[in-house]
Design a protein around this motif. Structure first.
Motif, short mmCIF file in Angstrom:
data_model
loop_
_atom_site.label_atom_id
_atom_site.label_comp_id
_atom_site.label_asym_id
_atom_site.label_seq_id
_atom_site.Cartn_x
_atom_site.Cartn_y
_atom_site.Cartn_z
N LEU A 70 12.95 -1.59 0.89
CA LEU A 70 13.49 -2.63 1.91
C LEU A 70 13.22 -3.68 1.22
CD1 LEU A 70 12.48 -0.87 5.09
CD2 LEU A 70 14.46 -0.82 4.30
N GLY A 71 14.09 -4.24 0.07
CA GLY A 71 13.70 -5.59 -0.42
C GLY A 71 14.16 -5.40 -2.05
N LYS A 72 13.74 -6.19 -2.68
CA LYS A 72 14.52 -6.25 -4.14
C LYS A 72 13.12 -5.29 -4.80
CE LYS A 72 17.35 -9.36 -3.59
NZ LYS A 72 17.29 -9.71 -2.26
N GLU A 73 13.44 -4.90 -6.20
CA GLU A 73 12.65 -3.81 -6.59
C GLU A 73 11.07 -4.42 -6.88
OE1 GLU A 73 13.08 -0.82 -7.60
OE2 GLU A 73 14.77 -0.78 -6.35
N ASN A 74 11.14 -5.60 -7.14
CA ASN A 74 9.84 -6.12 -7.46
C ASN A 74 9.05 -6.79 -6.33
OD1 ASN A 74 11.74 -8.38 -6.84
ND2 ASN A 74 10.55 -9.57 -8.63
N ASP A 75 9.53 -6.46 -5.01
CA ASP A 75 9.04 -7.17 -3.77
C ASP A 75 7.72 -5.98 -3.43
OD1 ASP A 75 10.65 -9.11 -3.50
OD2 ASP A 75 12.30 -8.31 -2.08
N GLU A 76 6.88 -6.85 -2.90
CA GLU A 76 5.68 -5.84 -2.56
C GLU A 76 5.58 -6.10 -1.00
OE1 GLU A 76 3.98 -3.69 -4.34
OE2 GLU A 76 5.29 -3.91 -5.92
N PRO A 77 4.72 -5.25 -0.36
CA PRO A 77 4.56 -5.38 1.27
C PRO A 77 3.87 -6.70 1.27
CG PRO A 77 4.11 -2.92 0.45
CD PRO A 77 4.46 -3.67 -0.68
N GLU A 78 4.02 -7.42 2.30
CA GLU A 78 3.57 -8.64 2.84
C GLU A 78 2.07 -8.27 3.57
OE1 GLU A 78 5.76 -11.58 4.70
OE2 GLU A 78 7.68 -10.36 4.40
N TYR A 79 2.08 -7.21 3.97
CA TYR A 79 0.57 -6.56 4.92
C TYR A 79 0.00 -5.25 4.21
CZ TYR A 79 3.01 -9.96 7.82
OH TYR A 79 3.68 -11.19 8.34
N ASN A 80 -1.19 -5.09 4.25
CA ASN A 80 -1.70 -3.84 3.68
C ASN A 80 -1.51 -2.86 4.94
OD1 ASN A 80 -3.83 -4.14 5.81
ND2 ASN A 80 -4.82 -5.24 4.40
N ARG A 81 -1.71 -1.60 4.51
CA ARG A 81 -1.43 -0.81 5.63
C ARG A 81 -2.03 -0.65 6.71
NH1 ARG A 81 -0.45 3.21 1.19
NH2 ARG A 81 1.65 3.66 1.04
N PRO A 82 -3.39 -0.67 6.84
CA PRO A 82 -3.96 -0.91 8.41
C PRO A 82 -3.47 -2.08 9.13
CG PRO A 82 -5.67 -0.68 6.49
CD PRO A 82 -4.38 -1.05 5.88
N THR A 83 -3.26 -3.38 8.41
CA THR A 83 -2.69 -4.45 9.30
C THR A 83 -1.23 -4.09 9.67
OG1 THR A 83 -4.02 -6.05 7.87
CG2 THR A 83 -2.00 -6.85 9.20
N TRP A 84 -0.50 -3.54 8.88
CA TRP A 84 1.02 -3.09 9.26
C TRP A 84 0.92 -2.07 10.38
CZ3 TRP A 84 4.22 1.15 6.95
CH2 TRP A 84 5.55 1.37 7.46
N PHE A 85 0.14 -0.99 10.21
CA PHE A 85 -0.11 -0.26 11.33
C PHE A 85 -0.56 -0.67 12.64
CE2 PHE A 85 -1.23 3.48 8.33
CZ PHE A 85 0.10 3.91 7.98
N ALA A 86 -1.47 -1.56 12.50
CA ALA A 86 -1.69 -2.40 13.66
C ALA A 86 -0.62 -3.35 14.26
CB ALA A 86 -2.99 -3.30 13.45
N MET A 87 0.34 -3.59 13.64
CA MET A 87 1.41 -4.38 13.97
C MET A 87 2.48 -3.43 14.73
SD MET A 87 2.27 -7.05 11.13
CE MET A 87 1.17 -8.62 11.02
N LEU A 88 2.47 -2.25 14.11
CA LEU A 88 3.32 -1.29 14.52
C LEU A 88 2.83 -0.75 16.28
CD1 LEU A 88 4.30 0.95 11.71
CD2 LEU A 88 5.66 -0.92 12.56
N PHE A 89 1.52 -0.79 16.11
CA PHE A 89 0.94 -0.53 17.42
C PHE A 89 1.04 -1.45 18.20
CE2 PHE A 89 -3.22 -1.14 19.75
CZ PHE A 89 -3.18 -0.01 20.31
N SER A 90 1.14 -2.69 17.77
CA SER A 90 1.31 -3.82 18.93
C SER A 90 2.71 -3.79 19.35
CB SER A 90 0.83 -5.33 18.28
OG SER A 90 1.69 -5.53 17.21
N ALA A 91 3.58 -3.59 18.69
CA ALA A 91 5.03 -3.37 19.24
C ALA A 91 5.35 -2.35 20.37
CB ALA A 91 6.09 -2.90 17.81
N GLY A 92 4.29 -1.25 20.22
CA GLY A 92 4.46 0.06 21.00
C GLY A 92 3.72 -0.44 22.31
N MET A 93 2.88 -1.47 22.27
CA MET A 93 1.93 -1.85 23.60
C MET A 93 3.10 -3.01 24.24
SD MET A 93 -0.94 -0.18 23.94
CE MET A 93 -1.69 -1.32 24.84
#
Length: 501
Positions: A70-93
């Motif tokens: 999801l992005g250009k080939e050289n794009d890296e995730p903006e957030y590490n996995r724990p932070t990203w998981f926490a954000m998904l968790f917050s979307a579910g709350m």
């Protein structure tokens, strides 16, 4: 900026509010007729569509598209996995988990979708259906819309609009009347979907205040609560205190985790762990059957499915522009496989744990200790359960604070998303646009509650989500078409040609 979507959407919303103020009874009657029609004629459709979305999400995980980024080939995730998981968790709350955390499982326990109520089997069945409503099906719907939004945004630099996700199918028509109509439909689905959460929140804050300090539980008090919260979140929108809302959200998430573990520790811990394990096996065994159940021979069972399961599928569809946009924004640089697995499993697991602890505690209090938890109203069940635990008053205060902050942050975020949807996808909508949507959102909530209460909120969701459901189906086709184009271009050694949006 093309202001036509904003003007038309605001105009329709104002007319709706005026009708609700001038002739609330007629509005309530009309909405009841509309709800009955949609549930009776399209209940089967919602069941099939929700199941299709889950299968489509699974297909994205295991298909050849899974490795696409999801992005250009050289794009890296903006957030590490724990932070990203926490954000998904917050979307579910949100307010919904607090409102239904106890009330839904205990309601299904007393009045199950099939079989006799208030039995051991009813307890497992009730919790299993709660998992169905808040689990994989729900998050598959969010995942698909978020995936389409993220792909168009990060691959094609498209605006964060629902119409932009249909570019592979409609081409330049998304910039004309068809695209504007799609965005207006998304606006009203979002408006009514969020209105339901705000209505539930005001009812539950009122119930908590009644338990704590004896404030009457009625519509006028709920209106006062909504007015106070409206001033707070509109003040936030005007001042642009994004860091303050972010800070408040982090506190809220921390408090929610604290409340969860306190209930787990003070409640019947071993019973809850056993319930989780048993329900997990029952859910895996019956998920397909539950997701396609319409009960053509039993009117009572069919009415249960319409009032609960079909309502939830419509609610989640109505929330897709809101939650989907949030998930898309934090997922740049992830592969489709990683993205879909995380969005499906992390929030579903969190919701399963939440309902097991809160709902399981309520079931234990009634089935084992003989208390009348199921006799409480939907908004008071949580506080009734908290009062039975040590430090019940403090826990009730914590719950009211949580609901109030969820109310503020949800409303603030919703005005932001509605502002984006009606300003061509602007990342920072003007304050006056956010204020207008904030006022209309709360006014719509009041009108729906006055004309039909909780049923009025449900009706608005079910009716407004129907056209959006068809849009999401077309979105699935457009996403596959776009992904095939990218794979073909990559195989040929040429970058895919992207049209300017």
């Amino acid at each position: 900026m093309d202001k036509s979507v904003f003007r038309i959407s605001v105009g329709i919303a104002v007319v709706f509010v005026l009708i609700g103020v001038l002739i609330p009874e007629q509005l309530g009657s009309a909405m009841s007729v509309a709800q009955g029609f949609v549930l009776e004629k399209f209940g089967w459709f919602y069941q099939l569509v929700a199941t299709f979305f889950l299968l489509f999400a699974a297909f994205m995980i295991f298909s050849k598209y899974g490795k696409i980024k999801l992005g250009k080939e050289n794009d890296e995730p903006e957030y590490n996995r724990p932070t990203w998981f926490a954000m998904l968790f917050s979307a579910g709350m949100g307010i919904g988990l607090l409102f239904y955390g106890v009330s839904e499982p205990i309601s299904h326990f007393a009045t199950p979708p099939l079989g006799e109520g208030s039995t051991e089997q009813a307890a497992i069945t009730g919790l299993r259906y709660t998992w169905l409503h808040w689990g994989l099906h729900a998050w598959a719907i969010y995942a698909i819309v978020a995936l389409a939004l993220a792909y168009q945004k990060f691959k094609n630099n498209a605006p964060g609009l629902m119409s932009a996700t249909l570019t592979p199918v409609l081409g330049e028509k998304v910039k004309g009347p068809i695209g504007k109509s799609i965005d207006i439909i998304a606006v009203f689905a979002t408006l009514f979907g969020v209105a339901a959460s705000l209505g539930l929140g005001s009812q539950q804050i009122n119930a908590g205040l009644e338990y704590l300090i004896g404030i009457p539980n009625n519509f006028m008090v709920q209106v006062i609560i909504m007015v106070i919260i409206t001033v707070l979140f509109i003040g936030s929108a005007i001042s642009g205190i994004s860091k303050g809302i972010k800070y408040l959200s982090n506190i809220n998430m921390s408090l929610a985790v604290v409340l969860f573990f306190i209930i787990l520790a003070l409640g019947p811990t071993l019973f809850l762990l056993n319930m989780f394990t048993t329900t997990l096996g029952s859910y895996i065994q019956n998920v397909a059957l539950m997701g396609l159940r319409v009960s053509p021979f039993d009117a009572t069972e069919a009415a249960w499915t319409q009032g609960w399961t079909i309502f939830y599928w419509a609610w989640w569809v109505s929330w897709t522009p809101f939650v989907g946009m949030f998930i898309a924004r934090v997922s740049k640089g992830r592969t489709i496989r990683e993205f879909t697995i995380a969005v499906l499993l992390v929030p579903s697991f969190v919701c399963a744990l939440w309902f097991t602890v809160f709902g399981g505690t309520g079931i234990h209090l009634e089935f084992v200790q003989g208390l009348d938890v199921s006799g409480q109203s939907l908004e008071t069940a949580l506080f009734y359960v908290l009062q039975q635990l040590p430090f019940g008053a403090l826990l009730s205060i914590l719950a009211v604070v949580l609901i109030a902050i969820f109310f503020v942050t949800s409303a603030d975020s919703a005005t932001f998303v509605l502002g984006m949807q009606t300003t061509g996808g602007k990342l920072n909508p003007p304050n006056n646009v956010k204020v207008i949507w904030g006022i209309l959102m709360v006014a719509s909530t009041m009108v729906l509650m006055a004309s039909g209460g909780l049923q009025g909120l449900q009706t608005a969701i079910i009716v407004s989500a129907l056209p959006l459901t068809f849009i999401v189906l077309v979105m699935c086709y457009g996403l596959v078409k776009e992904l095939n184009k990218e794979l073909k271009a990559t195989k040929d050694g040429k970058p895919p040609i992207k049209k300017a949006s």
